[in-house]
Design an enzyme around this catalytic site. Sequence first.
Site, PDB file in Angstrom:
ATOM      1  N   VAL A  10       0.886  -1.243   0.036  1.00 51.41           N
ATOM      2  CA  VAL A  10       0.100  -0.067   0.043  1.00 51.41           C
ATOM      3  C   VAL A  10       0.898   1.290  -0.147  1.00 51.41           C
ATOM      4  CG1 VAL A  10      -2.072  -0.901   1.031  1.00 51.41           C
ATOM      5  CG2 VAL A  10      -0.112  -0.111   2.534  1.00 51.41           C
ATOM      6  N   SER A  11       0.811   1.883  -0.968  1.00 52.81           N
ATOM      7  CA  SER A  11       1.622   3.107  -1.356  1.00 52.81           C
ATOM      8  C   SER A  11       1.031   4.372  -0.707  1.00 52.81           C
ATOM      9  CB  SER A  11       1.971   3.430  -2.667  1.00 52.81           C
ATOM     10  OG  SER A  11       0.967   3.767  -3.531  1.00 52.81           O
ATOM     11  N   GLY A  12      -0.193   4.473  -0.597  1.00 50.17           N
ATOM     12  CA  GLY A  12      -1.047   5.580  -0.251  1.00 50.17           C
ATOM     13  C   GLY A  12      -1.730   6.265  -1.494  1.00 50.17           C
ATOM     14  N   ASP A  15      -4.217   3.517  -7.052  1.00 51.27           N
ATOM     15  CA  ASP A  15      -4.014   2.131  -7.369  1.00 51.27           C
ATOM     16  C   ASP A  15      -3.676   1.018  -6.593  1.00 51.27           C
ATOM     17  OD1 ASP A  15      -4.175   3.503  -9.964  1.00 51.27           O
ATOM     18  OD2 ASP A  15      -2.032   3.689  -9.995  1.00 51.27           O
ATOM     19  N   MET A  35       6.046   0.700   2.505  1.00 52.27           N
ATOM     20  CA  MET A  35       7.615   0.740   2.207  1.00 52.27           C
ATOM     21  C   MET A  35       8.041   2.021   2.293  1.00 52.27           C
ATOM     22  SD  MET A  35       7.848  -2.121  -0.946  1.00 52.27           S
ATOM     23  CE  MET A  35       6.140  -1.982  -1.400  1.00 52.27           C
ATOM     24  N   CYS A  99      14.409  -0.590  -8.689  1.00 55.22           N
ATOM     25  CA  CYS A  99      13.502  -0.513  -7.641  1.00 55.22           C
ATOM     26  C   CYS A  99      12.696  -1.952  -7.485  1.00 55.22           C
ATOM     27  CB  CYS A  99      12.733   0.662  -7.577  1.00 55.22           C
ATOM     28  SG  CYS A  99      11.696   0.736  -5.957  1.00 55.22           S
ATOM     29  N   GLY A 123      -0.033  -2.544  -6.877  1.00 53.26           N
ATOM     30  CA  GLY A 123      -1.126  -1.821  -7.816  1.00 53.26           C
ATOM     31  C   GLY A 123      -0.627  -1.323  -8.954  1.00 53.26           C
ATOM     32  N   CYS A 195      10.502   9.060  -6.713  1.00 51.33           N
ATOM     33  CA  CYS A 195      10.053   9.735  -5.421  1.00 51.33           C
ATOM     34  C   CYS A 195      11.188  10.306  -4.818  1.00 51.33           C
ATOM     35  CB  CYS A 195       9.930   8.266  -4.629  1.00 51.33           C
ATOM     36  SG  CYS A 195       9.477   8.774  -2.957  1.00 51.33           S
TER      37      CYS A 195
END
Length: 380
Positions: A10-12, A15, A35, A99, A123, A195
């Site tokens: 879950v990246s926030g 997606d 992460m 990555c 996602g 990022c």
Amino acid sequence: MSTPRVMVGVSGGVDSSVAAWRLVQQGEAVAGLFMQNWADDGSGDCRAEDDRRDAVAVCGLLGIPFHFRDFSSEYWQGVFEHFLAEYAAGRTPNPDVLCNREVKFKHFLDAARELGAERIATGHYARVTQRGHQWLLLRGADRSKDQSYFLHQLGQEQLAATLFPIGDLEKTDLRRIARDVSLPTHAKKDSTGICFIGERDFREFLGRYLPAKPGQILDPADGSVIAEHPGVFYFTLGQREGLNIGGVRGRPAAPWYVVGKDVASNVLYVDQDRDSKWMLSERLRSETAHWIAGSPPARRFECTAQTRYRQPDEPCTVQVLDDGSVLVTFARPQRAVTPGQSLVLYDGDVCLGGAVIAATDAPLEQRLRTTPSPFEVIAA
């Protein structure tokens, strides 16, 4: 708390939020893991804390456990150090590919297994399916969002343990689902770029690690001086923006494009033709290729290729060489094929694998070469 069968990254973002929601709807025992891949450098540009809060909110709404892991050290060693070394060498790397290979489908997968999960989910806009005993990586249904290009370094073990819950969705449908089920991230803007750079100026960011090294900008046709540059590693083949070339006496008032760079002599080469002959190539040589199936389909075969993200498929012939690299011959000349970037090969929607581009037969690249041409070695 029951042991999750699937750990969702879950990246926030919207997606991964919909990916988690779909798995819950399917009755899977799901948990979420956020992460952190970049240590806070004080700039606030990565918005990591905001993303983490959104990820917590999504997990709370879905009623699934939330986990956190800091992979910033692993990212630095496995991705960022390579990123800097490649730019210093005058190449243009693709950190998103690394990555995925080194962090998301390695350390994240390991962490998920430590927490008891059997599989991971992300996602990404891609699909995975099994054909016989072989796992296949397929493009996402939304071709404009397809991310298989960045996943081409995955192997059979990783694909067997991976789910891509949104791979069959169009982005517009995904947004609608997120809104209809009131996910906290339904209106959140998609993240773009790398990022650790965030919204910052790329040159300013890179300058923190690679000090400026001014030099001349030349016309490759006659060697005339056009302007000066702050460092060849700030530029990539085909680039137009950021050259800051004003009016040049005797030259038309037209844009300039990077057509080559010589790191050894610290010279940047430019031309006013967007499709300049100096950066057109028909062949490329790669570094060692990675095959998703574990081996190439044949020693010599035809397929399509992408040498940059979202590029239209280009027909080509692939020759697998004894050292594991590939020689690719395109059906038509290609513009700005860039060493350091990823060559990704496809058979229809199936991603076969890929490799880092090592060299091309573009005229200027060949002229600046100080070592034997990799194409002449093959011919010999």
